[in-house]
Design an enzyme around this catalytic site. Structure first.
Site, PDB file in Angstrom:
ATOM      1  N   PHE A 129      16.476  -6.542  34.923  1.00 37.97           N
ATOM      2  CA  PHE A 129      15.835  -5.042  35.457  1.00 37.97           C
ATOM      3  C   PHE A 129      17.255  -4.602  36.171  1.00 37.97           C
ATOM      4  O   PHE A 129      17.376  -5.949  37.979  1.00 37.97           O
ATOM      5  CB  PHE A 129      14.155  -5.123  35.757  1.00 37.97           C
ATOM      6  CG  PHE A 129      14.256  -3.710  36.325  1.00 37.97           C
ATOM      7  CD1 PHE A 129      13.409  -2.829  34.886  1.00 37.97           C
ATOM      8  CD2 PHE A 129      13.672  -3.629  37.706  1.00 37.97           C
ATOM      9  CE1 PHE A 129      12.805  -1.382  35.588  1.00 37.97           C
ATOM     10  CE2 PHE A 129      13.280  -2.262  37.907  1.00 37.97           C
ATOM     11  CZ  PHE A 129      13.242  -1.358  37.181  1.00 37.97           C
ATOM     12  N   ASP A 206      10.520 -12.599  36.670  1.00 36.21           N
ATOM     13  CA  ASP A 206       9.269 -11.917  36.741  1.00 36.21           C
ATOM     14  C   ASP A 206       8.664 -11.689  35.891  1.00 36.21           C
ATOM     15  O   ASP A 206       8.885 -11.805  34.540  1.00 36.21           O
ATOM     16  CB  ASP A 206      10.454 -11.050  36.828  1.00 36.21           C
ATOM     17  CG  ASP A 206       9.984  -9.346  37.297  1.00 36.21           C
ATOM     18  OD1 ASP A 206       9.102  -9.034  36.799  1.00 36.21           O
ATOM     19  OD2 ASP A 206      11.400  -8.180  38.031  1.00 36.21           O
ATOM     20  N   TYR A 231       1.080  -1.963  38.440  1.00 36.07           N
ATOM     21  CA  TYR A 231       0.392  -1.155  37.743  1.00 36.07           C
ATOM     22  C   TYR A 231       1.332  -0.134  36.319  1.00 36.07           C
ATOM     23  O   TYR A 231       0.925   0.429  37.038  1.00 36.07           O
ATOM     24  CB  TYR A 231       1.263   0.647  39.177  1.00 36.07           C
ATOM     25  CG  TYR A 231       3.269  -0.711  38.963  1.00 36.07           C
ATOM     26  CD1 TYR A 231       3.508  -0.595  38.341  1.00 36.07           C
ATOM     27  CD2 TYR A 231       3.278  -0.483  40.592  1.00 36.07           C
ATOM     28  CE1 TYR A 231       4.959  -0.246  38.322  1.00 36.07           C
ATOM     29  CE2 TYR A 231       4.749  -0.788  40.221  1.00 36.07           C
ATOM     30  CZ  TYR A 231       5.884  -0.634  39.626  1.00 36.07           C
ATOM     31  OH  TYR A 231       6.970  -1.227  39.353  1.00 36.07           O
ATOM     32  N   LYS A 232       0.743  -1.987  35.630  1.00 40.00           N
ATOM     33  CA  LYS A 232       2.166  -0.737  34.485  1.00 40.00           C
ATOM     34  C   LYS A 232       0.632  -1.633  33.948  1.00 40.00           C
ATOM     35  O   LYS A 232      -0.839  -1.307  33.772  1.00 40.00           O
ATOM     36  CB  LYS A 232       2.705  -2.388  34.064  1.00 40.00           C
ATOM     37  CG  LYS A 232       4.479  -1.763  35.387  1.00 40.00           C
ATOM     38  CD  LYS A 232       5.123  -2.629  34.656  1.00 40.00           C
ATOM     39  CE  LYS A 232       6.295  -2.501  34.948  1.00 40.00           C
ATOM     40  NZ  LYS A 232       7.383  -1.247  35.008  1.00 40.00           N
ATOM     41  N   ARG A 380      10.542   3.740  24.715  1.00 41.33           N
ATOM     42  CA  ARG A 380       9.423   2.859  24.392  1.00 41.33           C
ATOM     43  C   ARG A 380       8.612   3.106  24.093  1.00 41.33           C
ATOM     44  O   ARG A 380       8.127   4.290  24.791  1.00 41.33           O
ATOM     45  CB  ARG A 380       9.585   2.137  25.312  1.00 41.33           C
ATOM     46  CG  ARG A 380      11.814   1.389  26.062  1.00 41.33           C
ATOM     47  CD  ARG A 380      11.030   0.401  27.365  1.00 41.33           C
ATOM     48  NE  ARG A 380      10.274   1.213  28.984  1.00 41.33           N
ATOM     49  CZ  ARG A 380       9.898   0.253  29.685  1.00 41.33           C
ATOM     50  NH1 ARG A 380       9.978  -0.657  30.142  1.00 41.33           N
ATOM     51  NH2 ARG A 380       9.581   1.350  30.497  1.00 41.33           N
TER      52      ARG A 380
END
Length: 405
Positions: A129, A206, A231-232, A380
């Protein structure tokens, strides 16, 4: 109703977790399918009442007394709850604090504080990322270290063979994502960690795209450091605080650079010098985001109730169904699957690529179907097991086929 939609409806009726989708706030009439839970999870129906209770009672009634009564312990207590529910970690190794970016910086610097002078290389892959890459590049510049870049297959991710060919006696730290943010590929964290340790270096994983979606076993894998967002798949809300994991064996040796009063051994003495608190608390810096932890605590409770095994089973069923429909409806139209097909390496989202997909995503949003887009050509489909219905997957694929057809 199309055959795909009928199959989606049938799978929803037989889904053991079918009732859990109703526990999330229903989307308004403009959204017909939400497939971006791997970027931002949905809020629980009863979260508004939970927040109101906290504001009216814990905050409104207890006021400053709340710190002495419970809030000072929340970074560790909520961290322990998350560790038990989703990280495979014993208590006393996880904190809730800061953003993912800040925690990557803190824990990477802490890991590097353990290095010997001859270890002057940080190993990272080119498709990690962006924030991870940017941060570790900045840290290398700060400390005068060298980056060793691993080139990965964009449809896959970091593999043990690639790591084994790169780490060595000069490796000071290995950083990678457990699940690729592009393809959804699950790295073999246990084997890669073993390889890095055999080379004499620590790992920093991560976990942003894996926590809450697949089982994790940080203690069994002997992971040194790990971070992830809230938050995912954890449904903690926009900007929810992140978590940091530091293996117990490192806590009193590794030193993080952002020394704040909350990580002091005696924070309320306000003394002239810094003395780190024993254990994981030394990795705190400033005042914890208590209000932002309320939704995260609530979501962790839901994960604890359901269990990661059931969540993973639903995740695999959703992605299996998505791939089946992609093969049937989209591959003949020139679309390519850019995610693993096997269960061992497939995470909670699948990526498809095709010409003009930036415009396809825009049209999908106009039609009330919300996936996300990753440049240059990837859409995605993020399938959050507790809140996503099979019918939403079918609708999304049907709409993509209609746009392309």
């Amino acid at each position: 109703m199309t055959v795909a939609l009928e199959r989606g409806a049938e799978l929803d009726r037989s889904d053991p977790l079918r009732d859990h989708a109703d526990r999330f706030v229903p989307t308004d009439g403009s959204v017909r399918a939400y497939l971006d839970g791997n970027s931002l999870g949905r809020p629980a129906v009863d979260l508004a009442q939970v927040m109101a209770d906290f504001i009216n009672h814990s905050w409104g009634s207890r006021l400053i007394r709340g710190w002495d009564e419970e809030w000072m312990d929340w970074p560790l207590a909520v961290g322990d709850a998350l560790a038990a529910a989703a990280l495979g970690a014993a208590a006393g190794q996880t904190i809730i604090a800061d953003s993912t970016s800040v925690l990557i910086y803190k824990l990477a610097r802490a890991a590097l504080s353990l290095r010997s002078p001859e270890r002057d290389e940080i190993v990272v892959d080119v498709d990690n990322f962006p924030t991870d890459r940017y941060l570790i590049s900045g840290i290398a510049d700060e400390l005068g270290l060298r980056l060793r870049w691993i080139r990965t297959d964009a449809d896959l991710g970091i593999t043990p063979d690639l790591v084994a060919r790169t780490v060595g006696e000069r490796t000071a730290l290995f950083l990678a994502s457990h699940i690729s943010y592009r393809s959804g590929y699950i790295a073999d964290a246990a084997e890669i960690t073993r390889i890095v340790h055999a080379a004499g270096a620590p790992v920093l994983w991560d976990l942003c795209h894996s926590v809450g979606a697949i089982p994790i076993a940080l203690d069994n894998w002997q992971v040194d450091f790990a971070v992830g967002c809230g938050y995912k798949f954890l449904n903690g809300g926009p900007g929810a605080p992140a978590f940091g994991y530091v293996g117990a064996r490192h806590q009193d040796q590794a030193r993080q650079p952002l020394q704040g009063w909350m990580g002091h051994a005696r924070p309320f003495e306000m003394g002239p010098g810094y003395q780190p608190h024993p254990g994981i608390r030394s990795f705190l810096t400033g005042t914890p985001p208590i209000l932002a932890m309320v939704p995260l605590r609530h979501a962790i409770g839901m994960i604890t109730e359901v269990g990661l095994d059931a969540i993973r089973a639903k995740s695999l069923a959703l992605t299996d169904f998505a791939i089946e429909l992609i093969d049937e409806r989209l591959v003949p139209l020139g679309v390519r699957l850019a995610s693993p097909r096997d269960h061992e390496h497939r995470g909670g989202h699948v990526t498809i690529v095709g010409d003009g997909f930036a415009e396809v995503k825009d049209e999908l949003w106009k039609r009330g179907v919300l996936p996300d887009f990753r440049r240059p050509d990837g859409i995605r489909l993020g399938l959050s097991p507790l809140s996503t219905r099979f019918a939403e997957v079918a609708l999304a694929v049907e709409e993509i086929a209609d746009i392309l057809g």
